[in-house]
Design a protein around this motif. Structure first.
Motif, short mmCIF file in Angstrom:
data_model
loop_
_atom_site.label_atom_id
_atom_site.label_comp_id
_atom_site.label_asym_id
_atom_site.label_seq_id
_atom_site.Cartn_x
_atom_site.Cartn_y
_atom_site.Cartn_z
N GLU A 17 34.06 32.29 33.42
CA GLU A 17 34.48 33.69 33.45
C GLU A 17 34.96 34.05 32.05
OE1 GLU A 17 35.22 37.38 35.35
OE2 GLU A 17 34.41 35.59 36.31
N PRO A 20 38.73 39.52 28.69
CA PRO A 20 38.59 40.84 28.06
C PRO A 20 38.98 40.79 26.59
CG PRO A 20 39.90 40.97 30.07
CD PRO A 20 39.72 39.52 29.77
N LYS A 57 34.21 39.17 26.75
CA LYS A 57 33.44 40.25 27.38
C LYS A 57 32.80 41.13 26.31
CE LYS A 57 35.84 40.38 31.79
NZ LYS A 57 34.82 39.60 32.46
N ASN A 78 33.80 44.83 26.75
CA ASN A 78 34.36 44.90 28.10
C ASN A 78 33.52 45.78 29.04
OD1 ASN A 78 36.60 43.34 27.20
ND2 ASN A 78 37.58 45.19 26.41
N GLU A 80 31.42 47.14 32.20
CA GLU A 80 31.58 46.97 33.65
C GLU A 80 30.72 48.02 34.36
OE1 GLU A 80 35.14 47.35 36.96
OE2 GLU A 80 35.63 47.54 34.84
N ILE A 82 30.14 50.53 37.02
CA ILE A 82 31.07 51.28 37.86
C ILE A 82 30.35 52.10 38.94
CG2 ILE A 82 32.93 51.34 36.17
CD1 ILE A 82 32.04 54.24 35.49
N VAL A 112 27.68 52.35 33.37
CA VAL A 112 28.48 51.28 32.79
C VAL A 112 29.61 51.89 31.97
CG1 VAL A 112 28.48 49.30 31.20
CG2 VAL A 112 26.49 49.72 32.68
N TYR A 114 32.48 51.05 29.20
CA TYR A 114 32.66 50.04 28.16
C TYR A 114 33.48 50.64 27.02
CZ TYR A 114 29.05 52.46 25.44
OH TYR A 114 28.34 53.41 24.74
N GLU A 123 31.09 55.75 28.57
CA GLU A 123 30.26 55.45 29.72
C GLU A 123 28.81 55.76 29.36
OE1 GLU A 123 31.33 57.45 33.35
OE2 GLU A 123 33.33 56.57 33.37
N GLN A 135 22.35 44.92 33.29
CA GLN A 135 22.79 44.10 34.43
C GLN A 135 22.68 42.61 34.10
OE1 GLN A 135 21.51 45.82 38.47
NE2 GLN A 135 20.34 47.01 36.96
N ILE A 138 25.49 41.73 31.54
CA ILE A 138 26.81 41.78 32.18
C ILE A 138 26.98 40.61 33.14
CG2 ILE A 138 28.28 43.13 33.75
CD1 ILE A 138 27.17 45.67 32.26
N ASN A 142 30.06 37.20 33.70
CA ASN A 142 30.66 36.75 34.96
C ASN A 142 30.17 35.36 35.36
OD1 ASN A 142 32.16 39.20 35.45
ND2 ASN A 142 30.18 40.16 35.78
#
Length: 176
Positions: A17, A20, A57, A78, A80, A82, A112, A114, A123, A135, A138, A142
């Motif tokens: 993992e 951030p 990240k 960072n 993500e 959403i 996304v 970020y 975004e 995808q 990202i 993870n």
């Protein structure tokens, strides 16, 4: 700038993992430049920090059509997902999973959130191929590889191939 080593499956760093990023400084900018240079050298269209041994990240991507015209990569700190909708099936490969490509089911459209290299929150809403690339990258943040999206049979065949290759090439050890 320098080209960094790209870690390959089954290197443990690819499964960790990531943490951030909180410092938006010259060190981060240098890391992004190294990642971009490494991605272009590979050559690839995306690279996540864990792929060069950094559990942070951070991703860089470039899906421009004409890469000869100039390198216009995008750094996302960072990132993500959403929001998402729909599905698509697209061919994927990975710099950290050599000699394998396969169709993978992903969301068709994503949003996304970020940060840029100054820490500004942004975004992006995208679909189709760019959505797949984001995808995929990202997922790396993870500890997920694209082989995790494959059937058990296909994944096990690949793992067996890698295990045999490592056994036949003892100098190609996996690092912790």
């Amino acid at each position: 700038m320098s080209i960094r080593k790209i870690y390959q499956y089954p290197e443990p760093v690819l499964r960790q993992e990531t943490r951030p990023i909180e410092q938006f400084d010259d060190e981060l900018k240098k890391l992004v430049e190294d990642m971009a240079e490494t991605m272009y050298d590979a050559p690839g269209i995306g690279l996540a920090a864990p792929q060069i041994g950094e559990s942070r990240k951070l991703i860089v991507v470039d899906i421009s059509q004409d890469r000869e015209e100039g390198q216009e990569y995008m750094a996302m700190v960072n990132p993500e997902i959403i929001a998402h909708e729909g599905h698509q099936l697209d061919e994927e490969g990975c710099l950290s999973v050599p000699e394998l490509t396969s169709k993978v089911k992903r969301f068709k459209k994503i949003t996304v959130a970020y940060q840029d290299l100054e820490g500004n929150k942004l975004e992006v809403e995208t679909e189709d191929r760019f959505a797949v690339v984001l995808q995929h990258e990202i997922d790396h943040l993870n500890g997920i590889l694209f082989i995790d999206h494959l059937s058990t049979l296909k994944r096990n065949l690949y793992k067996k191939k890698v295990k045999k290759w490592l056994a036949d090439n003892p100098k190609a050890k996996v690092t912790a």
